[in-house]
Scaffold this motif. Structure first.
Motif, PDB file in Angstrom:
ATOM      1  N   ASP A   1      37.730 -54.521   8.835  1.00 22.73           N
ATOM      2  CA  ASP A   1      38.084 -53.400   9.541  1.00 22.73           C
ATOM      3  C   ASP A   1      37.350 -53.382  11.001  1.00 22.73           C
ATOM      4  N   TYR A   2      36.189 -53.771  11.107  1.00 26.16           N
ATOM      5  CA  TYR A   2      35.545 -53.988  12.485  1.00 26.16           C
ATOM      6  C   TYR A   2      36.156 -54.821  13.243  1.00 26.16           C
ATOM      7  N   LEU A   3      36.687 -55.960  12.890  1.00 28.12           N
ATOM      8  CA  LEU A   3      37.517 -56.975  13.559  1.00 28.12           C
ATOM      9  C   LEU A   3      38.636 -56.446  13.994  1.00 28.12           C
ATOM     10  N   SER A   4      39.343 -55.604  13.227  1.00 27.19           N
ATOM     11  CA  SER A   4      40.672 -55.076  13.679  1.00 27.19           C
ATOM     12  C   SER A   4      40.417 -54.115  14.745  1.00 27.19           C
ATOM     13  N   LEU A   5      39.265 -53.318  14.638  1.00 25.45           N
ATOM     14  CA  LEU A   5      38.919 -52.263  15.518  1.00 25.45           C
ATOM     15  C   LEU A   5      38.702 -52.826  16.910  1.00 25.45           C
ATOM     16  N   CYS A   6      37.875 -54.118  16.991  1.00 21.91           N
ATOM     17  CA  CYS A   6      37.536 -54.747  18.186  1.00 21.91           C
ATOM     18  C   CYS A   6      38.831 -55.220  18.652  1.00 21.91           C
ATOM     19  N   LYS A   7      39.790 -55.728  17.955  1.00 22.66           N
ATOM     20  CA  LYS A   7      41.260 -56.210  18.642  1.00 22.66           C
ATOM     21  C   LYS A   7      41.922 -55.183  19.455  1.00 22.66           C
ATOM     22  N   ARG A   8      41.667 -53.897  18.742  1.00 20.92           N
ATOM     23  CA  ARG A   8      42.535 -52.723  19.170  1.00 20.92           C
ATOM     24  C   ARG A   8      41.921 -52.377  20.479  1.00 20.92           C
ATOM     25  N   LEU A   9      40.673 -52.550  20.464  1.00 24.98           N
ATOM     26  CA  LEU A   9      39.945 -51.934  21.621  1.00 24.98           C
ATOM     27  C   LEU A   9      40.214 -52.965  23.020  1.00 24.98           C
ATOM     28  N   VAL A  10      40.316 -54.247  22.488  1.00 23.71           N
ATOM     29  CA  VAL A  10      40.562 -55.291  23.640  1.00 23.71           C
ATOM     30  C   VAL A  10      42.038 -55.234  24.290  1.00 23.71           C
ATOM     31  N   ARG A  11      43.073 -54.883  23.347  1.00 25.88           N
ATOM     32  CA  ARG A  11      44.189 -54.488  23.735  1.00 25.88           C
ATOM     33  C   ARG A  11      44.212 -53.587  24.798  1.00 25.88           C
ATOM     34  N   ILE A  12      43.368 -52.383  24.616  1.00 20.13           N
ATOM     35  CA  ILE A  12      43.356 -51.229  25.376  1.00 20.13           C
ATOM     36  C   ILE A  12      42.817 -51.662  26.820  1.00 20.13           C
TER      37      ILE A  12
END
Length: 255
Positions: free
Chosen positions: A244-255
């Motif tokens: 979940d943490y890695l998924s959150l990081c990926k979403r933040l990077v896209r933003i």
């Protein structure tokens, strides 16, 4: 008494009659008993030998000094804790020994058929009269003793009461529900720490082998299984939290 001066058991061919032979056997047995009674401090013993032995052992139950006890294992069976072998199997085995002893006594050949090489008559067996009441009373005593001795090990099962959710499947259901919905990092950490604490403390605060009365209670297998279960739940939560943490990081990077 000097062994060379003891009366000898006569051969049947040398005996005038059976009465004479039995009289000499009786004399020989009495001489042996006399010798045994004069050994060491038994000579001064003012009580029968069985009572003397009990006094020497301070009336301690036989299982306290004759052997370490019957080994039983506390194990997990599906969602319950159970003893292997069961107490019932011990009871049946010991009572079975009593029945076997009675059967054996009834098939012992008479003494004279073994004492004499030249014995030519038909082999006969002892025919002791063993009252059913005597056998039944002993079985009642054995049954009562076994029921009493099982109490201690059964009470020590309570040592694992706090881990019952891990045993009966409640923790598995709890983890499945937890993973089915999103949670904060703190919620993950709380649950991860819960199972880590169990895995760390369980093998330390709980005795692995306990001697209780006539039993030695072995809990190694159960403790190992519970530690493994707690570690598995901890690892599942860590893996999900990381995912979940890695998924959150990926979403933040896209933003």
């Amino acid at each position: 008494m000097n062994p060379s001066s003891r009366p000898k058991i006569p051969r049947i061919s040398q005996s005038q009659d059976m009465a004479e032979m039995m009289k000499k056997i009786d004399s020989l047995v009495n001489e042996h008993i006399s010798d045994i009674s004069n050994l060491d401090d038994l000579e001064q013993c003012p009580m029968p030998i069985p009572e003397y032995v009990n006094a020497k052992s301070k009336n301690a139950p036989p299982w306290q000094y004759s052997n370490k006890g019957f080994e039983i294992h506390l194990v997990q069976q599906i969602n319950l804790l159970a003893f292997e072998p069961s107490f019932r199997s011990f009871k049946e085995a010991i009572i079975g020994v009593l029945d076997h002893l009675v059967d054996t006594v009834l098939t012992i050949e008479r003494l004279e058929t073994k004492l004499y090489i030249d014995y030519q008559q038909e082999v006969t067996f002892l025919k002791p009269t063993i009252a059913e009441e005597i056998i039944w009373n002993y079985k009642i005593q054995i049954n009562a003793l076994m029921d009493e001795q099982r109490i201690g090990p059964e009470l020590r099962v309570q040592d694992f009461d706090k881990y019952m959710p891990l045993i009966n499947g409640e923790d598995k259901i709890r983890i499945e529900k937890f993973l089915a919905s999103p949670h904060t990092l703190d919620e993950f950490l709380e649950l991860i720490q819960h199972f880590k604490t169990i895995a760390d403390e369980l093998p330390i605060i709980n005795e692995h082998v306990i001697s209780m009365g006539m039993y030695v209670m072995n809990r190694n297998e159960l403790i190992g299984a519970l530690v493994q279960a707690a570690e598995n739940f901890r690892d599942v939560l860590v893996a999900k939290c990381t995912e979940d943490y890695l998924s959150l990081c990926k979403r933040l990077v896209r933003i």
